[in-house]
Scaffold this motif. Sequence first.
Motif, PDB file in Angstrom:
ATOM      1  N   GLY B  11       0.799  -0.820   0.075  1.00 15.02           N
ATOM      2  CA  GLY B  11       0.305  -0.314  -0.001  1.00 15.02           C
ATOM      3  C   GLY B  11       0.995   1.373   0.121  1.00 15.02           C
ATOM      4  N   THR B  12       2.167   1.361   0.781  1.00  9.89           N
ATOM      5  CA  THR B  12       2.610   2.648   0.936  1.00  9.89           C
ATOM      6  C   THR B  12       3.925   2.442  -0.898  1.00  9.89           C
ATOM      7  N   LEU B  13       3.417   1.352  -1.494  1.00 10.56           N
ATOM      8  CA  LEU B  13       4.171   1.539  -2.899  1.00 10.56           C
ATOM      9  C   LEU B  13       3.688   1.970  -3.010  1.00 10.56           C
ATOM     10  N   LYS B  46      -8.683   0.111  -3.460  1.00 14.91           N
ATOM     11  CA  LYS B  46     -10.539   0.359  -2.786  1.00 14.91           C
ATOM     12  C   LYS B  46     -10.563   0.819  -1.790  1.00 14.91           C
ATOM     13  N   THR B  47      -9.628  -0.343  -0.726  1.00 14.90           N
ATOM     14  CA  THR B  47      -8.765   0.071   0.409  1.00 14.90           C
ATOM     15  C   THR B  47      -9.089   1.522   1.079  1.00 14.90           C
ATOM     16  N   LEU B  48      -8.198   2.451   0.640  1.00 13.56           N
ATOM     17  CA  LEU B  48      -7.714   3.352   0.632  1.00 13.56           C
ATOM     18  C   LEU B  48      -8.353   4.445   0.637  1.00 13.56           C
ATOM     19  N   ALA B  49      -8.898   4.196  -0.801  1.00 15.19           N
ATOM     20  CA  ALA B  49     -10.598   4.996  -1.133  1.00 15.19           C
ATOM     21  C   ALA B  49     -11.434   5.541  -0.100  1.00 15.19           C
ATOM     22  N   GLU B  77      -1.212   6.678   9.685  1.00 17.84           N
ATOM     23  CA  GLU B  77      -2.364   7.041   8.475  1.00 17.84           C
ATOM     24  C   GLU B  77      -2.443   6.104   7.946  1.00 17.84           C
ATOM     25  N   ILE B  78      -1.492   5.363   7.074  1.00 14.45           N
ATOM     26  CA  ILE B  78      -1.111   4.010   6.186  1.00 14.45           C
ATOM     27  C   ILE B  78      -1.810   2.842   6.599  1.00 14.45           C
ATOM     28  N   LEU B 121       5.841   7.495  14.609  1.00 11.78           N
ATOM     29  CA  LEU B 121       5.028   6.592  12.313  1.00 11.78           C
ATOM     30  C   LEU B 121       4.208   7.990  11.543  1.00 11.78           C
ATOM     31  N   SER B 122       3.314   8.455  12.760  1.00 15.97           N
ATOM     32  CA  SER B 122       2.922   9.651  12.606  1.00 15.97           C
ATOM     33  C   SER B 122       3.588  10.995  12.464  1.00 15.97           C
ATOM     34  N   GLU B 123       5.117  10.792  12.380  1.00 14.31           N
ATOM     35  CA  GLU B 123       5.124  12.089  11.654  1.00 14.31           C
ATOM     36  C   GLU B 123       7.075  11.525  10.758  1.00 14.31           C
ATOM     37  N   VAL B 124       6.036  10.565  10.170  1.00 10.31           N
ATOM     38  CA  VAL B 124       6.439  10.368   9.119  1.00 10.31           C
ATOM     39  C   VAL B 124       5.776  10.850   7.918  1.00 10.31           C
ATOM     40  N   SER B 125       6.283  10.955   6.959  1.00 11.94           N
ATOM     41  CA  SER B 125       4.976  11.571   6.268  1.00 11.94           C
ATOM     42  C   SER B 125       4.429  10.083   4.871  1.00 11.94           C
ATOM     43  N   LEU B 126       4.040  10.587   3.826  1.00  9.02           N
ATOM     44  CA  LEU B 126       4.202   9.738   2.744  1.00  9.02           C
ATOM     45  C   LEU B 126       6.129  10.627   2.116  1.00  9.02           C
TER      46      LEU B 126
END
Lengths: 155, 155
Positions: B11-13, B46-49, B77-78, B121-126
Amino acid sequence: MLKMSKLTDYGTLVLAQLAKESKLSSAHKVARATHLGQPTVSKLLKTLAHAGLVISERGAQGGYTLARPAIEISAAEIIDALEGPVAITECSSIKGHCDLQSNCQVATAWQKINFGIRRALSEVSLVDLQTPVELLATPNLKAYLASPTNLKGQQ
Amino acid sequence: MLKMSKLTDYGTLVLAQLAKESKLSSAHKVARATHLGQPTVSKLLKTLAHAGLVISERGAQGGYTLARPAIEISAAEIIDALEGPVAITECSSIKGHCDLQSNCQVATAWQKINFGIRRALSEVSLVDLQTPVELLATPNLKAYLASPTNLKGQQ
DNA sequence: TTCATATAGTACCATTTTAGTTCTATTTAA
DNA sequence: TTAAATAGAACTAAAATGGTACTATATGAA
Ligand code: SF4
Ligand code: SF4
């Protein structure tokens, strides 16, 4: 989720219980104190003995005791012993292999984050686990992301 | 292990790939770019949407795009979207329940550790996750050996 | 000696979780 | 009208997990 297995969790309970005893403690006794099943505790202690975190004595009046002072046993080591090195992604472990890696944009970042978590866990001792006071500053994962070093297999 | 599921990793990919595109991108296109299977990418998107991290457009010329700038999407969040809240032990999650908790010496400590990891992890962004592939260098063994967190006996 | 207590090591199994596929329905641009 | 695309659900094979069972071995004590 990012969860550890129940057995690893239980392993920390078992070790915390052993830390409270000064002498040899049998699996049966530990099971009673922790409210875990005796066969499960036995299995855990066998694994922990194999990993060198506890010392066993066979025979009547036998049992287990910590191999080292609780302050010298880290959460990371416990996880290593019971479920293998921390590896949030497949490519974060030296044994792991992922076919996508040559094309993967996020592999390096996850490896560094993995290192940050692993390092934070290595700074938590069994004493910290059984003494729930102020502990574990938030790992600064951004600092690890800024590092140019590839830390795959840092264990 | 302490691993995230492969699908979360993928999903991150997928999100990292979307972040590289300015306009709508179809699941098929993302699959080609990431070398993942198209049905798998579809399922993830679909899940991410559903979680509100991407916006979908149906019909011909439809596709997906990030719902927010990549800098505003965190790793936490991911993970939340794809495998539920970070919870290294059962009792670390609001929904989780463990019969041992009333008797457990280590529950509080693990909950605090969980919070620390979650917060990190909440402080790491995409954006942070998107590291160029070129940075995947040969493992720097010197850095490993020089590290103060050198951990003994692991494979 | 004999026995009860205890660990060592292995194998087994039921259940759950995971990863991935498939199918039908719906939407929309051309 | 049709091809391209997502929505949503169900399905399945494989793997991981949690727990149990069994045999072998070691040891202290009656
Ligand atoms: S290479 Fe990419 S997809 Fe493969 S395990 Fe690493 S992060 Fe995940
Ligand atoms: S209460 Fe203790 S045993 Fe139960 S999930 Fe929490 S840490 Fe683990």
